[in-house]
Structures are given as structure tokens and as C-alpha cells.
Design a protein around this motif. Sequence first.
Motif, PDB file in Angstrom:
ATOM      1  N   GLN A  93       0.829  -1.197   0.000  1.00  0.00           N
ATOM      2  CA  GLN A  93       0.000   0.000   0.000  1.00  0.00           C
ATOM      3  C   GLN A  93       0.860   1.243   0.000  1.00  0.00           C
ATOM      4  OE1 GLN A  93      -2.476  -0.656   3.496  1.00  0.00           O
ATOM      5  NE2 GLN A  93      -4.193  -1.176   2.180  1.00  0.00           N
ATOM      6  N   LEU A  94       0.374   2.253  -0.702  1.00  0.00           N
ATOM      7  CA  LEU A  94       1.018   3.551  -0.755  1.00  0.00           C
ATOM      8  C   LEU A  94      -0.052   4.625  -0.615  1.00  0.00           C
ATOM      9  CD1 LEU A  94       3.242   2.790  -3.872  1.00  0.00           C
ATOM     10  CD2 LEU A  94       4.106   3.062  -1.548  1.00  0.00           C
ATOM     11  N   GLN A  95       0.188   5.604   0.224  1.00  0.00           N
ATOM     12  CA  GLN A  95      -0.794   6.664   0.444  1.00  0.00           C
ATOM     13  C   GLN A  95      -0.104   8.012   0.456  1.00  0.00           C
ATOM     14  OE1 GLN A  95      -4.384   6.541   0.819  1.00  0.00           O
ATOM     15  NE2 GLN A  95      -3.862   8.666   0.339  1.00  0.00           N
ATOM     16  N   GLU A  96      -0.443   8.845  -0.554  1.00  0.00           N
ATOM     17  CA  GLU A  96       0.147  10.171  -0.660  1.00  0.00           C
ATOM     18  C   GLU A  96      -0.625  11.191   0.166  1.00  0.00           C
ATOM     19  OE1 GLU A  96       0.288   8.262  -4.850  1.00  0.00           O
ATOM     20  OE2 GLU A  96      -1.131   8.477  -3.178  1.00  0.00           O
ATOM     21  N   SER A  97       0.068  12.257   0.553  1.00  0.00           N
ATOM     22  CA  SER A  97      -0.551  13.404   1.203  1.00  0.00           C
ATOM     23  C   SER A  97       0.331  14.622   0.976  1.00  0.00           C
ATOM     24  CB  SER A  97      -0.737  13.156   2.709  1.00  0.00           C
ATOM     25  OG  SER A  97       0.521  12.955   3.330  1.00  0.00           O
ATOM     26  N   GLY A  98      -0.219  15.790   1.293  1.00  0.00           N
ATOM     27  CA  GLY A  98       0.570  17.005   1.210  1.00  0.00           C
ATOM     28  C   GLY A  98       0.309  17.884   0.004  1.00  0.00           C
ATOM     29  N   GLY A  99      -0.550  17.440  -0.901  1.00  0.00           N
ATOM     30  CA  GLY A  99      -0.867  18.275  -2.046  1.00  0.00           C
ATOM     31  C   GLY A  99      -1.684  19.489  -1.645  1.00  0.00           C
ATOM     32  N   GLY A 100      -1.881  20.397  -2.593  1.00  0.00           N
ATOM     33  CA  GLY A 100      -2.669  21.584  -2.323  1.00  0.00           C
ATOM     34  C   GLY A 100      -2.454  22.625  -3.389  1.00  0.00           C
ATOM     35  N   SER A 101      -2.910  23.823  -3.109  1.00  0.00           N
ATOM     36  CA  SER A 101      -2.762  24.950  -4.028  1.00  0.00           C
ATOM     37  C   SER A 101      -1.731  25.918  -3.472  1.00  0.00           C
ATOM     38  CB  SER A 101      -4.097  25.671  -4.208  1.00  0.00           C
ATOM     39  OG  SER A 101      -5.037  24.835  -4.827  1.00  0.00           O
ATOM     40  N   VAL A 102      -0.859  26.394  -4.339  1.00  0.00           N
ATOM     41  CA  VAL A 102       0.211  27.282  -3.906  1.00  0.00           C
ATOM     42  C   VAL A 102       0.511  28.281  -5.013  1.00  0.00           C
ATOM     43  CG1 VAL A 102       2.032  25.735  -4.731  1.00  0.00           C
ATOM     44  CG2 VAL A 102       2.516  27.340  -2.877  1.00  0.00           C
ATOM     45  N   GLN A 103       0.965  29.446  -4.620  1.00  0.00           N
ATOM     46  CA  GLN A 103       1.315  30.474  -5.595  1.00  0.00           C
ATOM     47  C   GLN A 103       2.658  30.133  -6.247  1.00  0.00           C
ATOM     48  OE1 GLN A 103       1.376  34.423  -3.941  1.00  0.00           O
ATOM     49  NE2 GLN A 103       0.862  35.359  -5.905  1.00  0.00           N
ATOM     50  N   SER A 104       2.800  30.579  -7.479  1.00  0.00           N
ATOM     51  CA  SER A 104       4.052  30.380  -8.199  1.00  0.00           C
ATOM     52  C   SER A 104       5.226  30.887  -7.361  1.00  0.00           C
ATOM     53  CB  SER A 104       3.988  31.128  -9.532  1.00  0.00           C
ATOM     54  OG  SER A 104       5.149  30.904 -10.288  1.00  0.00           O
ATOM     55  N   GLY A 105       6.286  30.079  -7.312  1.00  0.00           N
ATOM     56  CA  GLY A 105       7.429  30.404  -6.480  1.00  0.00           C
ATOM     57  C   GLY A 105       7.387  29.783  -5.102  1.00  0.00           C
ATOM     58  N   GLY A 106       6.246  29.237  -4.740  1.00  0.00           N
ATOM     59  CA  GLY A 106       6.087  28.647  -3.427  1.00  0.00           C
ATOM     60  C   GLY A 106       6.609  27.222  -3.340  1.00  0.00           C
ATOM     61  N   SER A 107       6.374  26.599  -2.192  1.00  0.00           N
ATOM     62  CA  SER A 107       6.880  25.255  -1.916  1.00  0.00           C
ATOM     63  C   SER A 107       5.782  24.365  -1.353  1.00  0.00           C
ATOM     64  CB  SER A 107       8.029  25.311  -0.901  1.00  0.00           C
ATOM     65  OG  SER A 107       9.114  26.057  -1.393  1.00  0.00           O
ATOM     66  N   LEU A 108       5.936  23.080  -1.580  1.00  0.00           N
ATOM     67  CA  LEU A 108       5.093  22.057  -0.972  1.00  0.00           C
ATOM     68  C   LEU A 108       5.963  20.845  -0.688  1.00  0.00           C
ATOM     69  CD1 LEU A 108       1.817  22.015  -3.154  1.00  0.00           C
ATOM     70  CD2 LEU A 108       1.998  22.691  -0.744  1.00  0.00           C
ATOM     71  N   ARG A 109       5.579  20.065   0.301  1.00  0.00           N
ATOM     72  CA  ARG A 109       6.245  18.792   0.560  1.00  0.00           C
ATOM     73  C   ARG A 109       5.214  17.682   0.530  1.00  0.00           C
ATOM     74  NH1 ARG A 109       9.760  16.370   5.630  1.00  0.00           N
ATOM     75  NH2 ARG A 109       7.699  16.264   6.612  1.00  0.00           N
ATOM     76  N   LEU A 110       5.406  16.765  -0.374  1.00  0.00           N
ATOM     77  CA  LEU A 110       4.536  15.607  -0.475  1.00  0.00           C
ATOM     78  C   LEU A 110       5.102  14.467   0.358  1.00  0.00           C
ATOM     79  CD1 LEU A 110       3.797  15.558  -4.320  1.00  0.00           C
ATOM     80  CD2 LEU A 110       2.663  16.862  -2.497  1.00  0.00           C
ATOM     81  N   SER A 111       4.201  13.687   0.938  1.00  0.00           N
ATOM     82  CA  SER A 111       4.587  12.513   1.706  1.00  0.00           C
ATOM     83  C   SER A 111       3.902  11.291   1.127  1.00  0.00           C
ATOM     84  CB  SER A 111       4.192  12.665   3.176  1.00  0.00           C
ATOM     85  OG  SER A 111       4.823  13.776   3.766  1.00  0.00           O
ATOM     86  N   CYS A 112       4.545  10.156   1.245  1.00  0.00           N
ATOM     87  CA  CYS A 112       3.968   8.883   0.809  1.00  0.00           C
ATOM     88  C   CYS A 112       4.220   7.864   1.903  1.00  0.00           C
ATOM     89  CB  CYS A 112       4.583   8.443  -0.500  1.00  0.00           C
ATOM     90  SG  CYS A 112       4.065   6.804  -1.055  1.00  0.00           S
TER      91      CYS A 112
END
Length: 127
Positions: free
Chosen positions: A3-22
Motif C-alpha cells: 500500500q502507498l498513500q500520498e498526502s501534502g498536495g494543495g494549491s500554492v502560488q508560483s514560487g512557493g513550496s510544498l512537501r509531499l509525503s507517501c
Amino acid sequence: QVQLQESGGGSVQSGGSLRLSCAASRDAYRKSCKGWFRQGPGKEREGVATIVRDGSTSYADSVKGRFTISQDNAENVLYLQMDNLSPEDTAMYYCAAGDLCAPADGGHWYPGGTVEWGQGTQVTVFS
């Protein structure tokens, strides 16, 4: 069970950052080659970043220098740190684990063989 389960997505302004987890099951995490893929609107799925057991990594040219893949062996979690995001990075991002690493154009490699997939997490970057 794999099993694999992603999280951490979303909406962000250009130039911003996000961290996805699995979060991976033990069987999934034990696979030789783990990585992230993405599929943007009207586009084919493409490999983004890959990591293997010894920590070696491979990145698509479009994300090199902006994205970082890492893994937490104690928690069985795969991460994708995404910095300096642009609208072109908008896509559904998928975590994947394969029995082997398959070669791709440009000297890159991505999970191959029998590949297990997560459900995906949406990343939207607005200008």
C-alpha cells in the motif's frame, strides 16, 4: 499487502513550496526502486524523481535543482520537497514502488517491473 498513500498536495502560488509525503506499507517500502510520477491536465504521466535503497537519486530535467526526493527508513515514508513551483508543475502526483529501476531517456531511471501505485495527490500552482 502493498500500500502507498500520498498526502501534502494543495494549491500554492508560483514560487512557493510544498512537501509531499507517501506512507508505505512494509512490503511497498522494501521494493528496490521508489519514486514520484505526475500527470498534468491533457498530458501523459511522467517520472519526476526516484530514489533507491542506497539513497541514490534520479530527477527529471524539468525539476532538477527544484525538487528533492528523500526517504525515512524508520517510518517507511517517501518525501518529495518541491521548491520554486511554477504553473507547469500543476498535476496529480503519484507515489510508486517498483521491483527494479527502469532506464528512461536522458539517462534517468524510474520504478519499473511490477509497480505499485498510490491514489495520487493534487498539486495546483497558480500565477
